[in-house]
Design a protein around this motif. Sequence first.
Motif: not given
Length: 321
Positions: A101-104, A167-168, A308-311, A316-317
């Motif tokens: 949901i935060h990637l696409f 990314q982290m 958490m994944w959104g943050k 990580a940009g």
Amino acid sequence: MKILKLAAALTVMLAATTTAWSADKYPERAIRLVVPFPAGSTTDTMARFLSDQVRADLGQTLVVENKAGAQGSIAAAEVSRATPDGYTLLVGTNSTQSANIHLFKKLSYDPAKDFTAITQFSMNPLVLVVRPDLPVTNLREFLDYAKSQPGQLNYGVGNTGSLAAVQMLKSITGIDAMDIQYAGTPQAITDLIAGRLDFMITDISVTKPYIEAGKLRALGVTPIKTTSALPGVPTLAEAGLTGYEFVAWGGLFAPAGTDPVIVDRINKAFVKALNSPQAAEFFSKQGLEPTPRTPADFADYVTAQTDMWGKLLADAGQPKK
């Protein structure tokens, strides 16, 4: 008019009674478990093991089907449109339910609205591995080597866990490397072993045999504590990345609207299997931790993980595609 209203009311009552009766009889035929990653992936291996374990309890065959691609979105979208009768389920992960949901920019399903959580299966620690001929033997050497060649190293991405973990790493260390996307982790591992990739952060279960055979070199694991699956391999935090901690996860989902009686039936069968000695042995060998939950607890966990994944991805940009 009264007759029509009475007929309509009877129809609704009959439908409700029929649904309840069907739920009480569940399951009456084979159940599909749709896995969003290829055969041989950690999610696939886990799904097949647990399917065998719950077969006797449910009294039906569980058929595992692999629908890989688009970080699990293809499988998740298919299951989201399935009839909510308990016969088509998704073996979802942090990729399908929390990260995508935060990637696409456009996702063909809604992770929150289109699914009912059943139970978590596992917590999955990852490991940083490099091709065996890369001239590094530990994390510090790897970081120095990567910084000496900015943008020249590449890494494989078979799921969003791998993506976010690297990314982290990049965010903390400032290294610059190019990602290569794959439909699943096994294909990426093949290219890593063949020398077409330089490194990955990915599932222990699919890399362990190659690490033990000397075909891959492990530099560190992602949890805050070391794992018995890879004794002698330090955590990335221990190796120098203070504060680095990351784990992936997997679990079972039904289409939204599935009868709670059916959800409870499936939950009890899988929780029983996850708490068995056989599961303890299997998960330990895979480098995983069985983590059974109630449907309500799992739903709350997924919601928290999505935040958490959104943050994590924003920090990580990681831009949306």
